[in-house]
Design a protein around this motif. Sequence first.
Motif, short mmCIF file in Angstrom:
data_model
loop_
_atom_site.label_atom_id
_atom_site.label_comp_id
_atom_site.label_asym_id
_atom_site.label_seq_id
_atom_site.Cartn_x
_atom_site.Cartn_y
_atom_site.Cartn_z
N LEU B 349 0.83 -1.21 0.00
CA LEU B 349 0.00 0.00 0.00
C LEU B 349 0.86 1.25 0.00
N ASP B 350 1.94 1.23 0.77
CA ASP B 350 2.84 2.39 0.80
C ASP B 350 3.44 2.64 -0.57
N ALA B 351 3.89 1.56 -1.22
CA ALA B 351 4.53 1.73 -2.52
C ALA B 351 3.54 2.29 -3.53
N ILE B 352 2.32 1.80 -3.49
CA ILE B 352 1.31 2.31 -4.41
C ILE B 352 1.07 3.79 -4.17
N THR B 353 0.98 4.16 -2.89
CA THR B 353 0.77 5.58 -2.58
C THR B 353 1.90 6.43 -3.11
N SER B 354 3.12 5.97 -2.92
CA SER B 354 4.27 6.77 -3.35
C SER B 354 4.30 6.93 -4.86
N THR B 355 4.05 5.86 -5.59
CA THR B 355 4.33 5.90 -7.03
C THR B 355 3.13 6.30 -7.88
#
Lengths: 373, 809
Positions: B349-355
């Motif tokens: 979820l964090d990676a999706i938010t960042s990218t």
Amino acid sequence: MTRSPSPDVLRAVAEQRCADELAALRSSDAGPRPPGWLLSPRAVRTFVCGGKAGKVAIPRKFYGDDALVERAIVTLAGNRGLLLVGEPGTAKSLLSELLAAAISGDSTVVVQGSAATTEDQIQYAWNYALLLSEGPSERALVPGPFHRAMTGGKLVRFEEITRCAPEVQDTLVGVLSEKLLAIAELEGAAGLVQARPGFNVIATANLRDRGVHEMSAALKRRFNFETVRPLDDLDQEVELVRREAGLGLAAQGADVALGEDVVAVLVEAFQDLRSGMTREGTAVDRPSTVVSTAEAVSVCLSAGLDAYYYGDGALTVDGVARHLAGAVFKDQRDDLTKLRHYFQSVARARAGRGARGKLWKQFHEARRHLPAE
Amino acid sequence: MSELLQEWRHEPLDRDAAVVLVPIRHHSPACARHLRALLGAVRPAAVLIEAPCDAEPLIPHLLADDAEPPLALYTTWIERQGRDEPRHHASYWPLCEYSPEWVALRTAAELGAEIGFVDLDFARMVQAGRRGERDRIDSLQDEAHLQRGRYLDALVRAAGVRDPNELWDHLFECPADRDPWAFFDGVLAYCSASRHGSDPAELEHDGTLAREAEMVRRVAAARGRHPGRRIVVVTGGFHSVALRAVDWSAESGGPPTALSPDSQVTLMRYAYEQLDRLNGYAAGMPSPGFYERQWRGEAVEHTVTAFGRALRVLRPEGASAADSIAAVEQVRGLAALRGHHRIGRQDLLDAITSTFVKGSDDVEGVAVQAVARKLLAGERRGRIPSDAATPPLVADFEAGADRHRLSREGGARRELVLDGYRKAAHRAASRFLHRLAVLDVPFAQKVRGPDFARGTDLDRIQEVWSYAWQPATESALIEASRYGASLREAAAARIGERLAQARDGDRRADRAAELLVQAAVCGLHDQLPRLLAAVAALVAEEGRFDAAVAACERLRLVAQACEPLELHRTDEVGKVFTADAVLAAAATAWQRAALLLAEARSWPDDEVQALLDALADWRAAADDVFGGSGPFDRHADEVLAAVARGTEGAPEVPGAALGLLHGSGAATDREVAVAVRGRLAGAALAGSRFVRGLFHTDRSAVWQVGEVLEALDDLLATIDEDEFLRLCPHLRLAFSQLAPRELDAVGRRVAERAGVATSRPLAATALVDADTAVRIRAVDRLLAEELAADGLGAWLAGDDAPPGGPVDG
């Protein structure tokens, strides 16, 4: 936290202020380092969020979301740049400075974005006298921040990127995708600057403010966006404000006692105004200016200096209230009304109640210090 | 934190015990994997699982080859004893392919071990104190105990994570697999902290201790059945801590508690989206779709690609392959930084938010995060094996839909036109759809047709419905199962429940009457006598005039609708329910309203409009239904006369009463004139309001009774500006009830009285700004000069006289 005293400068940069900590981290760091980095990602996280480096305790420097810091670090190790967005006063520039200091050991490779920023202030410029007399050469080139960062394998910080004109912003698109700077005037290898490992960009932006431009979709794609939020943990913010105001006062040689409860009253008031809702659930009109942690620190600082020079060396609620209006009331008449209303309703409701009831009572009475309308 | 640790000391699990307690977290794939390994090593004679014991007969269905998770045990109990109206309890016990319980069942079957369920049956759980939610069905696997506590908070902070779910992932799901005993030791330690911090009185109160006592009894009984061999007990970790304290050699057990009647458990198909929601409330593992992908060993690239595609459906320009590539890089980087061998849910979820988010989290990020959550929740639907029984209500629905030839495939909405008056089959279909509506099952919506509840469109002959099957149809049917086994029974029970609520709540007779109408359109004829009696009882006690009138109106409608709704054909009980009986009830309601009207001492200001309408309806009811002039008419007039004289409270009401009397001829013009003049002379404001009420029910009074206008005119002539401003709103309300022609008539009358010609406008409004007005006046002047020069000045005089003078060129 170690503080290298530098009476010649108003504010030392992070790698100077925290030189000892960085040295300790470097020596105890066993993790894998991305190419060009001075520390491993975990060590960088420890530097920013606090922890231990061998025997040395590393204090926390950034308050808020640790997961945000982790994501920022991972982004910087990858292909894309990092763009920190959020309201003013949420410590975006602080985080940018800390990351650059930890990863590259140098946080001074900075572009300060503004409406007047031009391409040569970002990439490179020419010494026109030499250019005219000798023609284009490496001697005549004046490297800008991006050039320096690329050749040195460092992080470049671009503050307030959205204040620059969109055309100027878009000059970064090519640099960020190819990691290549083409200097048309020079021939051969000198005309093609390829970024060394360790190069990346940390940009900051306020997305909603006057004088801010849109970012093109092409440029947005080269960045990972991270939203930095204001603190909503009361204890953390109180600790932060006390520490920062304390450091500011110490730098001026002013020895002032910053009582935790007094600061807590101020911070709680700011949190209420910022969020539009008190802890008890009463709705509060939010002033149009931003009441961030930075403003709270500045109010404490002013009130502290006031107490040192004119008072008895201890921060009082009354003193804080006196300096409050200046922080909140910038150019909107309505904001003053809202602040007054806050004093009259919320401060009065809290007066005499709860752990800090006495202080809230004083706060309520201090409303006479608000400027008359 | 050190003082927390000093309060309890953790002992590792005994690897050689005969009774092996395995603490699990429900729907944890890591627990499932390690459990499988442990079962393979121990090879027990029996595997006992924390599940309601009355579900044991369903075990063969759970083991069937064609059973596909997600599935759930659906437990219901109807509490009858000591209550007037039965109370329905229901709960779910879900299973996924990666649930430890599912793995336990399947592995035990492979090893040939006995399988047992050792928890209390649902009815006894409720009796022991288990509290459910009022407005939704909750989970039997509630883990709220495990999410609270100082120790857990301290652990969350120390680990640098954000919440207990992320902590669980960090400690148990993300690290590489290890020795199962060591793994379960860790889980037990995690749960011990919560158990240690919980209040024994609370556990007694909510039935936890009673359940654990039953588990002990059943485990001991199993030990007795397999002497000398090992038994594995799989329970939520919170319970394992308590079971540890038991000395099994000393425990003889005693007979397990007998199953209670009225408790039912069925196997039903379940869905990941439902599980995600359920676990959200129950503090269970979130995002079933994510954990399933992890269980199946799907590479993170697949998940990210699936996400990118889902996002592109929503925002075609907002998600490119470059973003997906960056996201995969980011996920791996985060997992490495956090020391995760397996990708964690929060890492993704964090990676999706960042990218993928190109803006700030709370603006652009909201849509992205919503898509991510939906993808991670997943969409899988399970299937029960062919030999298992479908829940009866679902079966009834399916049979009904087939009988009426309604499609059970999902997709686009279809239209259905029902001719209820002419075709019996259509009548039956209409009742079928109304029953679904009463149960709040989303399937069909009535687009057009007669509405017997509100009394609108009664002249329409056909009903037009729009319908489409959706997954929510089935789950709503399952949830409605607690009301009964057939749609007929369930709809009747639901109406009964609402009646009880009305009786216990605001006791409004009109709401009860509405339920009567609902029952009628649903074809629940055997309920009608009971409902009619309930309405009559409530009417007898009704204290609000407008509610009594509304009840009377509805009953009238039902009486009218007896023929179209076939209400007279109610089998054996038909004698009790006839149109006449309903009319009699309506008459009772009318009289109750009359009583309330007569007894009322004053009228509240804030309900004026409702009262005026109710008053008009009430008088009309006397005329229409009870057959012209008769006892009701006279009665009505007497009551109204008393009301018209009233002086307390809102003056509109006496005015309206007088209007009704005038309309029916019971009050003369003279009387009306006197009343109006009197009221206006007394207090102008009250008088104006009186006039408003008068006009509401009798508009003709305004020109029939000349005195009314005269009185108003005189009043307006005498008052000052401030007073006028006070009266203006009420007078405006009064006159706005007149039709435009009537207003014209009034205007002419007033003009006549004032001796003013009516062809001139009474007021001039400036429609343009000052500059334009000046220019217009200038043009006007020029025009006037021109016309005068041509000798046509008379045209501007504005009367109908022909232009004088010769016409020059």
